[in-house]
Design a protein around this motif. Structure first.
Motif, PDB file in Angstrom:
ATOM      1  N   ALA A  34      25.362  12.192 -32.766  1.00  0.00           N
ATOM      2  CA  ALA A  34      26.548  11.697 -33.483  1.00  0.00           C
ATOM      3  C   ALA A  34      26.138  10.787 -34.637  1.00  0.00           C
ATOM      4  O   ALA A  34      26.819   9.810 -34.952  1.00  0.00           O
ATOM      5  CB  ALA A  34      27.464  10.952 -32.516  1.00  0.00           C
ATOM      6  N   TRP A  35      25.026  11.133 -35.298  1.00  0.00           N
ATOM      7  CA  TRP A  35      24.455  10.255 -36.331  1.00  0.00           C
ATOM      8  C   TRP A  35      25.381  10.013 -37.518  1.00  0.00           C
ATOM      9  O   TRP A  35      25.273   8.986 -38.197  1.00  0.00           O
ATOM     10  CB  TRP A  35      23.113  10.805 -36.802  1.00  0.00           C
ATOM     11  CG  TRP A  35      23.145  12.223 -37.298  1.00  0.00           C
ATOM     12  CD1 TRP A  35      23.019  13.356 -36.563  1.00  0.00           C
ATOM     13  CD2 TRP A  35      23.314  12.650 -38.657  1.00  0.00           C
ATOM     14  NE1 TRP A  35      23.087  14.475 -37.365  1.00  0.00           N
ATOM     15  CE2 TRP A  35      23.266  14.070 -38.657  1.00  0.00           C
ATOM     16  CE3 TRP A  35      23.473  11.970 -39.864  1.00  0.00           C
ATOM     17  CZ2 TRP A  35      23.398  14.814 -39.821  1.00  0.00           C
ATOM     18  CZ3 TRP A  35      23.614  12.718 -41.034  1.00  0.00           C
ATOM     19  CH2 TRP A  35      23.568  14.121 -40.992  1.00  0.00           C
ATOM     20  N   HIS A  36      26.317  10.920 -37.758  1.00  0.00           N
ATOM     21  CA  HIS A  36      27.267  10.702 -38.862  1.00  0.00           C
ATOM     22  C   HIS A  36      28.096   9.441 -38.628  1.00  0.00           C
ATOM     23  O   HIS A  36      28.566   8.820 -39.588  1.00  0.00           O
ATOM     24  CB  HIS A  36      28.210  11.898 -38.991  1.00  0.00           C
ATOM     25  CG  HIS A  36      27.563  13.121 -39.580  1.00  0.00           C
ATOM     26  ND1 HIS A  36      27.203  13.212 -40.900  1.00  0.00           N
ATOM     27  CD2 HIS A  36      27.211  14.309 -39.006  1.00  0.00           C
ATOM     28  CE1 HIS A  36      26.663  14.393 -41.142  1.00  0.00           C
ATOM     29  NE2 HIS A  36      26.650  15.074 -40.002  1.00  0.00           N
ATOM     30  N   ASP A  37      28.272   9.063 -37.350  1.00  0.00           N
ATOM     31  CA  ASP A  37      29.167   7.956 -37.004  1.00  0.00           C
ATOM     32  C   ASP A  37      28.434   6.691 -36.573  1.00  0.00           C
ATOM     33  O   ASP A  37      29.056   5.773 -36.047  1.00  0.00           O
ATOM     34  CB  ASP A  37      30.110   8.396 -35.872  1.00  0.00           C
ATOM     35  CG  ASP A  37      30.934   9.618 -36.239  1.00  0.00           C
ATOM     36  OD1 ASP A  37      31.392   9.691 -37.396  1.00  0.00           O
ATOM     37  OD2 ASP A  37      31.108  10.503 -35.376  1.00  0.00           O
ATOM     38  N   TRP A  38      27.115   6.612 -36.788  1.00  0.00           N
ATOM     39  CA  TRP A  38      26.396   5.403 -36.382  1.00  0.00           C
ATOM     40  C   TRP A  38      26.915   4.189 -37.157  1.00  0.00           C
ATOM     41  O   TRP A  38      26.989   4.231 -38.395  1.00  0.00           O
ATOM     42  CB  TRP A  38      24.914   5.542 -36.662  1.00  0.00           C
ATOM     43  CG  TRP A  38      24.182   6.518 -35.783  1.00  0.00           C
ATOM     44  CD1 TRP A  38      24.658   7.177 -34.701  1.00  0.00           C
ATOM     45  CD2 TRP A  38      22.814   6.921 -35.957  1.00  0.00           C
ATOM     46  NE1 TRP A  38      23.670   7.976 -34.157  1.00  0.00           N
ATOM     47  CE2 TRP A  38      22.536   7.838 -34.914  1.00  0.00           C
ATOM     48  CE3 TRP A  38      21.811   6.589 -36.863  1.00  0.00           C
ATOM     49  CZ2 TRP A  38      21.288   8.427 -34.771  1.00  0.00           C
ATOM     50  CZ3 TRP A  38      20.573   7.176 -36.729  1.00  0.00           C
ATOM     51  CH2 TRP A  38      20.302   8.084 -35.684  1.00  0.00           C
ATOM     52  N   PRO A  39      27.233   3.107 -36.460  1.00  0.00           N
ATOM     53  CA  PRO A  39      27.611   1.880 -37.178  1.00  0.00           C
ATOM     54  C   PRO A  39      26.462   1.401 -38.057  1.00  0.00           C
ATOM     55  O   PRO A  39      25.312   1.315 -37.607  1.00  0.00           O
ATOM     56  CB  PRO A  39      27.878   0.882 -36.033  1.00  0.00           C
ATOM     57  CG  PRO A  39      28.192   1.743 -34.847  1.00  0.00           C
ATOM     58  CD  PRO A  39      27.337   2.975 -35.008  1.00  0.00           C
ATOM     59  N   ALA A 119      21.110   3.350 -49.943  1.00  0.00           N
ATOM     60  CA  ALA A 119      21.297   4.746 -50.351  1.00  0.00           C
ATOM     61  C   ALA A 119      22.243   5.497 -49.419  1.00  0.00           C
ATOM     62  O   ALA A 119      22.483   6.690 -49.631  1.00  0.00           O
ATOM     63  CB  ALA A 119      19.944   5.455 -50.383  1.00  0.00           C
ATOM     64  N   GLY A 120      22.769   4.813 -48.404  1.00  0.00           N
ATOM     65  CA  GLY A 120      23.654   5.484 -47.454  1.00  0.00           C
ATOM     66  C   GLY A 120      22.902   6.392 -46.489  1.00  0.00           C
ATOM     67  O   GLY A 120      23.489   7.326 -45.930  1.00  0.00           O
ATOM     68  N   GLY A 121      21.608   6.135 -46.286  1.00  0.00           N
ATOM     69  CA  GLY A 121      20.815   6.954 -45.377  1.00  0.00           C
ATOM     70  C   GLY A 121      20.931   6.502 -43.934  1.00  0.00           C
ATOM     71  O   GLY A 121      21.645   5.545 -43.617  1.00  0.00           O
TER      72      GLY A 121
END
Length: 224
Positions: A34-39, A119-121
């Motif tokens: 669920a890496w798209h949603d990591w805080p 960078a939003g990585g």
């Protein structure tokens, strides 16, 4: 006559298909995937040695198009290039504490963290325990990693131990008696690192003696 076994490297399968899911790792796998949603775009993956952290880090990197690097190698790493990948897994961050001078590697990890954040990585870091126990000497780095979510690989259950025995044997191209995995699962220490060591010894002895790995052979070699 026995032969001298060559210490040839074997390639472990680290893809998603080879990652066996059981009750002990399903939650951690779900959090990693669920890496798209990591805080804040970061996660700490924890678990004992041999619990599957490296395997799961490679699964995640393959799914994100990211890269995997060991923390102790960060001082020589191409940080901007890794940031360009957009996702970086840094393994064994807790091992930095054992270095004679961990500050350069910690500084590199601190810069990598900040560049990825800018960078939003995504950043995945691994260690045996939670980041709060990693004994980092750079306060700013410690505070940033302690702010990451935590996914923990639990102690292996019976199903996972059995699957790991089969997987390691397959990686090593061992010809196992089908009765051997359940036999070993009941008798070996319930640590994936210990299981890997046991299979390595069976592999070495089987090569030396040109023997198939059977229950009697394993009982003899491992004193079970």
């Amino acid at each position: 006559m026995s032969q001298i076994p060559l210490d040839l490297p074997h390639r472990a399968a680290l893809d998603r298909e080879a990652f066996f899911v059981s009750a002990s790792n399903a939650e951690a796998l779900a959090m990693v995937e669920a890496w798209h949603d990591w805080p804040a775009g970061k996660l700490a993956l924890t678990g004992a040695g041999g619990s599957g952290k490296t395997h799961l880090a490679h699964v995640w990197a393959a799914g994100t198009g990211g890269v995997v690097v060991n923390a102790v190698d960060l001082t020589d790493a191409d940080l901007p290039g890794m940031v360009d990948a957009g996702a970086v897994a840094v393994e064994d961050v807790d091992h930095l504490a054992a270095m004679a001078n961990p500050r350069p590697a910690e500084a590199a990890l601190f810069h990598l963290h900040n560049m990825l954040a800018g960078a939003g990585g995504k950043l995945l870091v691994t260690g045996k325990n939670a980041p709060s126990r990693w004994r980092l000497t750079t306060p700013d780095l410690a505070s940033r990693l302690q702010a990451a979510g935590i996914a923990t690989l639990g102690a292996p259950d019976d199903a996972l131990i059995h699957a790991v025995i089969v997987k390691i044997a397959t990686d090593r191209q061992l010809d196992l008696d089908p009765r051997l995995p359940p036999f070993l699962a009941l008798r070996l220490d319930r640590s994936l690192a210990s299981i890997a060591d046991a299979l390595a010894e069976l592999d070495r002895q089987a090569l030396a003696e040109q023997r198939r790995v059977t229950v009697p052979f394993a009982r003899q070699v491992l004193s079970l």
